[in-house]
Design a protein around this motif. Structure first.
Motif, PDB file in Angstrom:
ATOM      1  N   THR A  59      14.076 -17.513  35.517  1.00 52.77           N
ATOM      2  CA  THR A  59      13.606 -17.303  36.890  1.00 52.77           C
ATOM      3  C   THR A  59      12.156 -17.757  36.925  1.00 52.77           C
ATOM      4  OG1 THR A  59      13.140 -15.054  36.190  1.00 52.77           O
ATOM      5  CG2 THR A  59      14.969 -15.354  37.684  1.00 52.77           C
ATOM      6  N   GLY A  60      11.773 -18.267  38.063  1.00 52.20           N
ATOM      7  CA  GLY A  60      10.379 -18.644  38.229  1.00 52.20           C
ATOM      8  C   GLY A  60      10.105 -20.057  37.769  1.00 52.20           C
ATOM      9  N   MET A  64       9.721  -6.881  34.427  1.00 53.38           N
ATOM     10  CA  MET A  64      10.948  -6.571  35.155  1.00 53.38           C
ATOM     11  C   MET A  64      11.122  -7.578  36.291  1.00 53.38           C
ATOM     12  SD  MET A  64      13.501  -4.590  35.771  1.00 53.38           S
ATOM     13  CE  MET A  64      13.187  -3.243  34.650  1.00 53.38           C
ATOM     14  N   GLY A  65      12.327  -8.054  36.444  1.00 52.08           N
ATOM     15  CA  GLY A  65      12.578  -8.984  37.539  1.00 52.08           C
ATOM     16  C   GLY A  65      12.571 -10.432  37.096  1.00 52.08           C
ATOM     17  N   MET A  66      12.102 -10.680  35.885  1.00 52.70           N
ATOM     18  CA  MET A  66      12.187 -12.042  35.357  1.00 52.70           C
ATOM     19  C   MET A  66      13.292 -12.047  34.301  1.00 52.70           C
ATOM     20  SD  MET A  66       9.190 -14.363  33.780  1.00 52.70           S
ATOM     21  CE  MET A  66       9.551 -15.956  33.048  1.00 52.70           C
ATOM     22  N   PHE A  67      14.169 -13.020  34.367  1.00 52.31           N
ATOM     23  CA  PHE A  67      15.269 -13.051  33.406  1.00 52.31           C
ATOM     24  C   PHE A  67      15.679 -14.482  33.094  1.00 52.31           C
ATOM     25  CE2 PHE A  67      16.900 -12.135  37.670  1.00 52.31           C
ATOM     26  CZ  PHE A  67      17.749 -13.199  37.881  1.00 52.31           C
ATOM     27  N   GLY A  76      25.117 -15.385  33.765  1.00 54.38           N
ATOM     28  CA  GLY A  76      24.384 -15.859  34.934  1.00 54.38           C
ATOM     29  C   GLY A  76      24.431 -17.361  35.139  1.00 54.38           C
ATOM     30  N   ASN A  91      26.576 -21.142  35.774  1.00 52.23           N
ATOM     31  CA  ASN A  91      27.781 -21.716  36.354  1.00 52.23           C
ATOM     32  C   ASN A  91      28.884 -21.710  35.303  1.00 52.23           C
ATOM     33  OD1 ASN A  91      26.722 -22.454  38.877  1.00 52.23           O
ATOM     34  ND2 ASN A  91      25.812 -24.305  37.997  1.00 52.23           N
ATOM     35  N   ASP A 141      31.172 -14.184  32.029  1.00 51.58           N
ATOM     36  CA  ASP A 141      30.850 -13.270  33.119  1.00 51.58           C
ATOM     37  C   ASP A 141      29.838 -12.204  32.709  1.00 51.58           C
ATOM     38  OD1 ASP A 141      32.531 -12.130  31.360  1.00 51.58           O
ATOM     39  OD2 ASP A 141      34.037 -11.498  32.807  1.00 51.58           O
ATOM     40  N   HIS A 142      28.868 -12.580  31.878  1.00 47.72           N
ATOM     41  CA  HIS A 142      27.864 -11.595  31.471  1.00 47.72           C
ATOM     42  C   HIS A 142      26.652 -11.611  32.387  1.00 47.72           C
ATOM     43  CE1 HIS A 142      30.042 -10.604  27.877  1.00 47.72           C
ATOM     44  NE2 HIS A 142      30.096 -11.860  27.498  1.00 47.72           N
ATOM     45  N   MET A 143      25.817 -10.560  32.199  1.00 46.14           N
ATOM     46  CA  MET A 143      24.543 -10.512  32.910  1.00 46.14           C
ATOM     47  C   MET A 143      23.589 -11.509  32.255  1.00 46.14           C
ATOM     48  SD  MET A 143      24.149  -7.832  35.132  1.00 46.14           S
ATOM     49  CE  MET A 143      22.489  -7.262  34.969  1.00 46.14           C
ATOM     50  N   PRO A 144      22.639 -12.039  33.006  1.00 44.18           N
ATOM     51  CA  PRO A 144      21.630 -12.902  32.385  1.00 44.18           C
ATOM     52  C   PRO A 144      20.869 -12.146  31.293  1.00 44.18           C
ATOM     53  CG  PRO A 144      21.507 -13.045  34.768  1.00 44.18           C
ATOM     54  CD  PRO A 144      22.465 -11.942  34.456  1.00 44.18           C
ATOM     55  N   ILE A 198      17.700  -8.476  30.884  1.00 49.18           N
ATOM     56  CA  ILE A 198      17.814  -7.416  31.892  1.00 49.18           C
ATOM     57  C   ILE A 198      18.267  -6.106  31.266  1.00 49.18           C
ATOM     58  CG2 ILE A 198      19.043  -6.658  33.967  1.00 49.18           C
ATOM     59  CD1 ILE A 198      19.266  -9.596  34.779  1.00 49.18           C
ATOM     60  N   LEU A 199      19.359  -6.184  30.480  1.00 49.57           N
ATOM     61  CA  LEU A 199      19.977  -4.952  29.990  1.00 49.57           C
ATOM     62  C   LEU A 199      19.318  -4.444  28.711  1.00 49.57           C
ATOM     63  CD1 LEU A 199      23.724  -5.885  30.508  1.00 49.57           C
ATOM     64  CD2 LEU A 199      22.335  -4.388  31.924  1.00 49.57           C
ATOM     65  N   GLU A 225      23.353  -1.355  26.428  1.00 47.92           N
ATOM     66  CA  GLU A 225      24.170  -1.764  27.580  1.00 47.92           C
ATOM     67  C   GLU A 225      24.698  -3.181  27.408  1.00 47.92           C
ATOM     68  OE1 GLU A 225      22.013  -0.077  31.506  1.00 47.92           O
ATOM     69  OE2 GLU A 225      20.770  -1.399  30.292  1.00 47.92           O
TER      70      GLU A 225
END
Lengths: 562, 102
Positions: free
Chosen positions: A200-201, A244-247, A268, A270, A288-291, A294-295, A299
């Motif tokens: 991100t960013g 937080m918020g950057m991944f 995260g 395609n 289908d995982h989270m970027p 974050i976790l 988790e």
């Protein structure tokens, strides 16, 4: 202010000098155009020139052109002082570089107010110039920082000394600062690891996040560590490092030396697009995982997927800069256009898609803010960066002879509550000579068997629960509760290295659970039931033998080091 | 682009409505919407994207920051009126696991 007065009549010069000096200006004088040029060249900081038109030797027009040519920018204001007021002269004055006129005979008030007005303009100009200089300075500072970062990454990419012929990619020169990252490294067993990611960013902050990712990637690849562990480690590192918020959206994949087995973990990103030989449509693989970043570690889901692909299959991974590219009507390029382009151009899809996206956006000058990677499934070949010769990357590992060894571990109560038991064991086993090249697969096998033994054996959890969203939460809630009540339970693991052709590792794992009806589950596995689906089929393709005994409480897996 | 917020009558749900583009430029405005909300009693959040035209990864980041602010795992955050495109963005990044998407 320093003002140059140019006139061939001393009377005129005296009047002007008198007016200007009274108003507090400093005056210089010249008797014709040629002298004006000399005086101007010899004196710095002349801000104003009052110029007569008709003079001997050189007239006002020629002098104005010369003076303009001496100054880089319009730093000097040239005002013509003239009695001539026809159109032709007016145009000529402006064309030669004059800024304004004062009619002769000179009116003191008009002259001074004109000078004041031009002075205001000069002030504005000077301010703009200062701001512009600052911008240029910051731009050069940024360019320099970019060059440093690029250098660091270029050095990182060179450290393998090889490139892989199976991997091709497109990314713009600015991709680092768009947050995109592509890394490739040979695996000691001869395969290849590839990471495609998108922070991100933008700008330096995105590039900075790439550094720890790069370190972990090359380090783990060199040790043949599985993509699951790689994903977990990168997640932890970024989670601690990033605000937080950057991944980091990423796909980490590995292809074995034969080019048939693909392991991947994706969060995260395609869907991966696969073009299989002889197929007329694209097969998509969904991670289908989270970027990453974050976790929390507990988790985090590091489950990777294994796919066996036909020789000649091509896998494409691309960042959303491609499918989200917009045309002038604001429409998106879309995945379907990507897939169509992949199918139409099996040999040069990268180039064709890059062209297609640029044509779609309709702006050739816009920087291409996307990354596209192609991995071809065929025997993996690495070449030396300097000589271009074929390199056997695993040579120094393959000839290692290993002594026959064994290892056993008895995990009870608190050990079972640890989340890193398998990681600990494998970190240990992985350093034994001869095992290095197989760490990734052994990790998959042991962690899969261990979670079966713990969750289904010791904790008696039914994986059918995980089928629904509510059940999924229930499953993990039960898992937590029951883990607190495992005081009389255990899992025992025995690793045994057997010399044979090829050499083998025999892993026996026994748990204290109730066991299960081996026959009925076996039937389920044969029928490829969803219930034991992914985990079991993964195990069966990785192990050369897999056998349940002791009423389902003991599993024996044999792995060939070939 | 504008972001507005309103508290429900019972004072338990703060709705943040995003109008227009939801990207890096919305950062301060979005944050100021909830940072003003006093969290004395447990409060839930509703991010209304009915009028949101576009959403990028920094918007996802802002939602994560909101989640952290609202108590992380114990946070109750609903993201409502998502267009199919926006839902797809949430699906790709598995954000359904962290937020209730409607």
């Amino acid at each position: 202010m320093k003002i140059l007065i140019v006139d061939d009549h001393s009377y005129n010069r005296d009047i002007l000098a008198c007016i200007l000096q009274d108003a507090g200006h400093e005056c210089l004088e010249a008797v014709n155009g040629a002298e004006a040029c000399e005086v101007f060249a010899a004196n710095s900081h002349i801000e104003f020139v009052l110029m007569d038109v008709n003079m001997p030797v050189m007239d006002g027009f020629a002098a104005t052109r010369s003076i303009r040519a001496m100054t880089e920018e319009n730093l000097v204001t040239i005002i013509f002082v003239t009695a001539l007021d026809n159109t032709e002269v007016t145009v000529k004055c402006l064309e030669s570089g004059g800024d304004d006129f004062v009619p002769k005979p000179v009116n003191e008030d008009i002259l001074l107010s004109k000078i004041a007005a031009h002075q205001r303009q000069q002030c504005t100009f000077n301010r703009l110039k200062a701001v512009n200089q600052e911008l240029v300075y910051h731009q050069s500072l940024m360019d320099r920082e970019h060059k440093i970062v690029e250098h660091v990454f270029a050095q990182g990419a060179k450290r393998n000394g090889t490139y892989c012929a199976n991997v091709r990619h497109h990314s713009s020169s600015m991709s680092l600062f768009n947050g995109d990252l592509v890394l490739t490294a040979p695996s000691p067993a001869g395969g290849v690891y590839v990471l495609i990611g998108d922070f991100t960013g933008h700008g330096l902050s995105a590039a900075i996040g790439s550094l720890p990712v790069t370190e972990i990637f090359y380090d783990y690849a060199a040790r043949q560590i599985s993509v699951s562990q790689m994903a977990r480690e990168i997640n932890n590192r970024l989670r601690n490092l990033l605000p937080m918020g950057m991944f980091f959206c990423a796909c980490i994949l590995s292809v074995d030396a034969s080019g048939k087995e693909l392991f991947f973990w994706a969060g995260g990103m395609n869907d991966l697009a696969c073009v299989l030989p002889g197929e007329t449509s694209v097969v998509t693989l969904c991670g289908d995982h989270m970027p990453l970043g974050i976790l929390e570690d507990y988790e985090f889901n590091d489950t990777s997927q294994l796919h066996n692909l036909a020789p000649g299959s091509k896998i494409y991974v691309y960042t959303d800069g491609i499918n989200e590219a917009k045309n002038s009507q604001g429409e998106e390029f879309g995945h379907d256009a990507v897939y169509a382009c992949l199918l139409e151009n099996p040999n040069d899809a990268i180039e064709k898609i890059t062209e297609a996206v640029k044509a779609f956006e309709g702006t050739s000058d816009q920087s291409d803010d996307f990354t596209l990677v192609e991995v071809t499934c065929c025997p993996v070949r690495h070449f030396a960066l300097d000589t271009g010769e074929l390199v056997d990357v695993g040579a120094k590992f393959r000839n290692v002879e290993c002594f026959p060894w064994g290892l056993s571990a008895y995990l009870a109560a608190d050990d079972l509550r640890r989340t890193d038991a398998v990681q600990q064991l494998l970190a240990f086993v992985g350093t034994i000579q001869g095992v290095e090249l197989h760490q990734d697969k052994l990790f998959m096998i042991v962690s899969e068997l261990y979670s079966n033994a713990l969750e289904h054996g010791v904790l008696g959890l039914d994986s059918a629960l995980k089928d629904t969203m509510e059940g999924f939460e229930e499953y993990y809630r039960l898992r937590e509760t029951r883990l607190q009540e495992v005081d009389n339970h255990f899992i025992e693991l025995r690793f045994q290295y057997l010399r044979s052709t090829p050499n083998q590792l025999r892993l026996t794992m026994t748990d204290s659970g109730k066991g299960f009806d081996v026959k009925s589950v076996k039937q389920d596995i044969v029928n490829n039931s969803e219930r034991y689906g992914r985990g079991m089929s993964l195990l069966q393709s990785l192990c050369n033998e897999l056998l349940y005994s002791n009423n389902g409480r003991t599993v024996t897996a044999v792995y060939h080091f070939s | 682009m504008s972001i507005s917020s309103s508290m429900s009558a019972d004072g338990k749900t703060l709705t943040i409505a995003v109008d227009g583009r939801f990207d890096a430029s919305s950062l301060d405005e979005f944050r100021s919407c909830y940072e003003g909300a006093v969290c004395e009693s447990p409060i839930s959040f509703n991010v209304d994207l009915r009028k949101a035209e576009y959403l990028d990864s920094s918007a996802l980041g802002m939602l994560l920051v909101l989640r952290d602010y609202a108590g992380g795992e114990s946070a109750t955050i609903t993201i409502s009126h998502c267009s199919p495109e926006v839902k797809k963005i949430f699906a790709i990044s598995s954000f359904e696991k962290l937020f209730t998407i409607q």
